[in-house]
Design a protein around this motif. Structure first.
Motif, PDB file in Angstrom:
ATOM      1  N   SER A 136       0.839  -1.193   0.000  1.00 15.83           N
ATOM      2  CA  SER A 136       0.000   0.000   0.000  1.00 15.83           C
ATOM      3  C   SER A 136       0.877   1.247   0.000  1.00 15.83           C
ATOM      4  O   SER A 136       2.034   1.215   0.435  1.00 15.83           O
ATOM      5  N   ASP A 137       0.327   2.355  -0.462  1.00 15.75           N
ATOM      6  CA  ASP A 137       1.021   3.636  -0.405  1.00 15.75           C
ATOM      7  C   ASP A 137       0.887   4.279   0.971  1.00 15.75           C
ATOM      8  O   ASP A 137       1.462   5.336   1.215  1.00 15.75           O
ATOM      9  N   ALA A 138       0.140   3.656   1.872  1.00 13.71           N
ATOM     10  CA  ALA A 138      -0.060   4.199   3.214  1.00 13.71           C
ATOM     11  C   ALA A 138       1.254   4.203   3.991  1.00 13.71           C
ATOM     12  O   ALA A 138       2.231   3.536   3.604  1.00 13.71           O
ATOM     13  N   VAL A 139       1.269   4.920   5.096  1.00 14.13           N
ATOM     14  CA  VAL A 139       2.454   5.004   5.945  1.00 14.13           C
ATOM     15  C   VAL A 139       2.921   3.602   6.331  1.00 14.13           C
ATOM     16  O   VAL A 139       2.133   2.767   6.765  1.00 14.13           O
ATOM     17  N   GLY A 140       4.186   3.343   6.163  1.00 12.96           N
ATOM     18  CA  GLY A 140       4.768   2.038   6.477  1.00 12.96           C
ATOM     19  C   GLY A 140       4.631   1.038   5.347  1.00 12.96           C
ATOM     20  O   GLY A 140       5.133  -0.069   5.440  1.00 12.96           O
ATOM     21  N   GLN A 141       3.954   1.410   4.287  1.00 13.21           N
ATOM     22  CA  GLN A 141       3.739   0.542   3.126  1.00 13.21           C
ATOM     23  C   GLN A 141       3.359  -0.889   3.521  1.00 13.21           C
ATOM     24  O   GLN A 141       4.055  -1.853   3.225  1.00 13.21           O
ATOM     25  N   PRO A 142       2.188  -1.041   4.179  1.00 18.31           N
ATOM     26  CA  PRO A 142       1.769  -2.389   4.589  1.00 18.31           C
ATOM     27  C   PRO A 142       1.496  -3.279   3.380  1.00 18.31           C
ATOM     28  O   PRO A 142       1.196  -2.794   2.281  1.00 18.31           O
ATOM     29  N   LEU A 143       1.593  -4.580   3.609  1.00 18.41           N
ATOM     30  CA  LEU A 143       1.348  -5.565   2.555  1.00 18.41           C
ATOM     31  C   LEU A 143      -0.115  -5.546   2.135  1.00 18.41           C
ATOM     32  O   LEU A 143      -1.016  -5.345   2.955  1.00 18.41           O
ATOM     33  N   LEU A 144      -0.342  -5.773   0.856  1.00 20.30           N
ATOM     34  CA  LEU A 144      -1.691  -5.915   0.310  1.00 20.30           C
ATOM     35  C   LEU A 144      -1.930  -7.389   0.007  1.00 20.30           C
ATOM     36  O   LEU A 144      -1.062  -8.066  -0.557  1.00 20.30           O
ATOM     37  N   TYR A 145      -3.112  -7.885   0.370  1.00 20.03           N
ATOM     38  CA  TYR A 145      -3.451  -9.285   0.164  1.00 20.03           C
ATOM     39  C   TYR A 145      -4.542  -9.430  -0.887  1.00 20.03           C
ATOM     40  O   TYR A 145      -5.420  -8.585  -1.014  1.00 20.03           O
ATOM     41  N   GLY A 146      -4.473 -10.533  -1.626  1.00 22.69           N
ATOM     42  CA  GLY A 146      -5.485 -10.880  -2.614  1.00 22.69           C
ATOM     43  C   GLY A 146      -5.617 -12.391  -2.677  1.00 22.69           C
ATOM     44  O   GLY A 146      -4.800 -13.120  -2.096  1.00 22.69           O
ATOM     45  N   THR A 147      -6.617 -12.861  -3.380  1.00 34.13           N
ATOM     46  CA  THR A 147      -6.829 -14.301  -3.497  1.00 34.13           C
ATOM     47  C   THR A 147      -5.954 -14.885  -4.607  1.00 34.13           C
ATOM     48  O   THR A 147      -5.402 -14.163  -5.427  1.00 34.13           O
ATOM     49  N   THR A 148      -5.864 -16.192  -4.626  1.00 33.45           N
ATOM     50  CA  THR A 148      -5.031 -16.917  -5.581  1.00 33.45           C
ATOM     51  C   THR A 148      -5.896 -17.741  -6.535  1.00 33.45           C
ATOM     52  O   THR A 148      -7.107 -17.871  -6.341  1.00 33.45           O
ATOM     53  N   GLU A 149      -5.267 -18.339  -7.521  1.00 37.45           N
ATOM     54  CA  GLU A 149      -5.972 -19.265  -8.406  1.00 37.45           C
ATOM     55  C   GLU A 149      -6.473 -20.463  -7.606  1.00 37.45           C
ATOM     56  O   GLU A 149      -7.541 -21.002  -7.866  1.00 37.45           O
ATOM     57  N   ARG A 150      -5.712 -20.866  -6.612  1.00 37.50           N
ATOM     58  CA  ARG A 150      -6.142 -21.989  -5.749  1.00 37.50           C
ATOM     59  C   ARG A 150      -7.466 -21.662  -5.066  1.00 37.50           C
ATOM     60  O   ARG A 150      -8.307 -22.535  -4.885  1.00 37.50           O
ATOM     61  N   PHE A 151      -7.657 -20.393  -4.654  1.00 42.04           N
ATOM     62  CA  PHE A 151      -8.919 -19.970  -4.066  1.00 42.04           C
ATOM     63  C   PHE A 151     -10.057 -20.247  -5.050  1.00 42.04           C
ATOM     64  O   PHE A 151     -11.089 -20.811  -4.684  1.00 42.04           O
ATOM     65  N   LEU A 152      -9.855 -19.846  -6.310  1.00 43.80           N
ATOM     66  CA  LEU A 152     -10.880 -20.086  -7.323  1.00 43.80           C
ATOM     67  C   LEU A 152     -11.152 -21.581  -7.480  1.00 43.80           C
ATOM     68  O   LEU A 152     -12.305 -22.010  -7.546  1.00 43.80           O
ATOM     69  N   LEU A 153     -10.088 -22.376  -7.521  1.00 45.28           N
ATOM     70  CA  LEU A 153     -10.239 -23.822  -7.667  1.00 45.28           C
ATOM     71  C   LEU A 153     -10.994 -24.428  -6.499  1.00 45.28           C
ATOM     72  O   LEU A 153     -11.923 -25.217  -6.683  1.00 45.28           O
ATOM     73  N   GLU A 154     -10.584 -24.095  -5.275  1.00 44.41           N
ATOM     74  CA  GLU A 154     -11.181 -24.686  -4.084  1.00 44.41           C
ATOM     75  C   GLU A 154     -12.652 -24.328  -3.925  1.00 44.41           C
ATOM     76  O   GLU A 154     -13.428 -25.103  -3.382  1.00 44.41           O
ATOM     77  N   PHE A 155     -13.033 -23.146  -4.390  1.00 41.56           N
ATOM     78  CA  PHE A 155     -14.415 -22.709  -4.232  1.00 41.56           C
ATOM     79  C   PHE A 155     -15.220 -22.840  -5.527  1.00 41.56           C
ATOM     80  O   PHE A 155     -16.356 -22.389  -5.608  1.00 41.56           O
ATOM     81  N   GLY A 156     -14.628 -23.465  -6.542  1.00 36.80           N
ATOM     82  CA  GLY A 156     -15.341 -23.753  -7.779  1.00 36.80           C
ATOM     83  C   GLY A 156     -15.775 -22.520  -8.551  1.00 36.80           C
ATOM     84  O   GLY A 156     -16.833 -22.511  -9.164  1.00 36.80           O
ATOM     85  N   LEU A 157     -14.938 -21.497  -8.557  1.00 31.66           N
ATOM     86  CA  LEU A 157     -15.264 -20.242  -9.228  1.00 31.66           C
ATOM     87  C   LEU A 157     -14.458 -20.101 -10.509  1.00 31.66           C
ATOM     88  O   LEU A 157     -13.271 -20.430 -10.542  1.00 31.66           O
ATOM     89  N   THR A 158     -15.078 -19.595 -11.541  1.00 33.85           N
ATOM     90  CA  THR A 158     -14.359 -19.309 -12.776  1.00 33.85           C
ATOM     91  C   THR A 158     -13.536 -18.041 -12.607  1.00 33.85           C
ATOM     92  O   THR A 158     -12.407 -17.956 -13.060  1.00 33.85           O
ATOM     93  N   SER A 159     -14.126 -17.057 -11.946  1.00 39.79           N
ATOM     94  CA  SER A 159     -13.442 -15.792 -11.678  1.00 39.79           C
ATOM     95  C   SER A 159     -14.065 -15.170 -10.432  1.00 39.79           C
ATOM     96  O   SER A 159     -15.083 -15.655  -9.925  1.00 39.79           O
ATOM     97  N   LEU A 160     -13.481 -14.081  -9.966  1.00 47.02           N
ATOM     98  CA  LEU A 160     -14.039 -13.393  -8.796  1.00 47.02           C
ATOM     99  C   LEU A 160     -15.428 -12.831  -9.090  1.00 47.02           C
ATOM    100  O   LEU A 160     -16.228 -12.628  -8.176  1.00 47.02           O
TER     101      LEU A 160
END
Length: 177
Positions: A136-160
């Motif tokens: 992030s551009d915020a103070v301290g530049q904290p990490l940004l999290y997002g989902t993975t392809e594995r998330f899509l696979l495990e939950f049976g989703l084609t896309s978000l």
């Protein structure tokens, strides 16, 4: 012996890959236009569905794969490997939902939305359901999290885009066990 049909080649490719395969990949491997590969994949999926063969073609993570239908999985539990991971805790599911719907998101933002700790991010990373996608551009530049392809696979989703609207509260079908 005659050459196999395009549908037969699609089926063989999906079986051999053992992972989701995109129509673009199928077209490239088989040397056909993408629209022909898409038509053949759709026809193969319909043919398999109608034949009650014990497997189906699933559209997931931007591609197609062969899977055991959920109705037959309990009968095959001893054969399926690896053994399923333990179920996610409700806290982990909450954190995962925040990440899925609000990504990219910082840990502080997750905690603010949940009103509690986001310590389960580590567990979700270990299971390869979420990953660091930047800073992030915020103070301290904290990490940004997002989902993975594995998330899509495990939950049976084609896309978000397949996630149900937040207002619906209809999430039970996503938890495939």
């Amino acid at each position: 012996m005659s050459a196999p049909s395009l549908q037969a080649l699609i089926g063989a490719a999906l079986l051999a890959a053992g992972r989701p395969v995109t129509v673009r990949e199928l077209a490239g491997v088989l040397g056909v236009p993408e629209d022909a590969a898409q038509r053949a994949t759709d026809a193969f999926a319909a043919r398999v569905q109608g034949a009650d063969l014990g497997f189906v073609v699933e559209a997931v993570a931007g591609g197609y794969r062969l899977v055991v239908p959920p109705v037959t999985a309990p009968h095959l539990a001893p054969l399926l490997s690896p053994p399923p991971l333990p179920a996610l805790s409700s806290a982990a599911l909450e954190v995962l939902a925040v990440i899925a719907y609000r990504q990219p998101v910082t840990r502080a933002e997750i905690e603010a939305m949940r009103g509690g700790s986001a310590s389960t991010v580590v567990t979700l990373q270990e299971r390869e359901l979420v990953k660091v996608v930047g800073r992030s551009d915020a103070v301290g530049q904290p990490l940004l999290y997002g989902t993975t392809e594995r998330f899509l696979l495990e939950f049976g989703l084609t896309s978000l885009g397949d996630l149900p609207p937040l207002e619906s509260g209809n999430f039970a079908h996503l938890l495939r066990g």
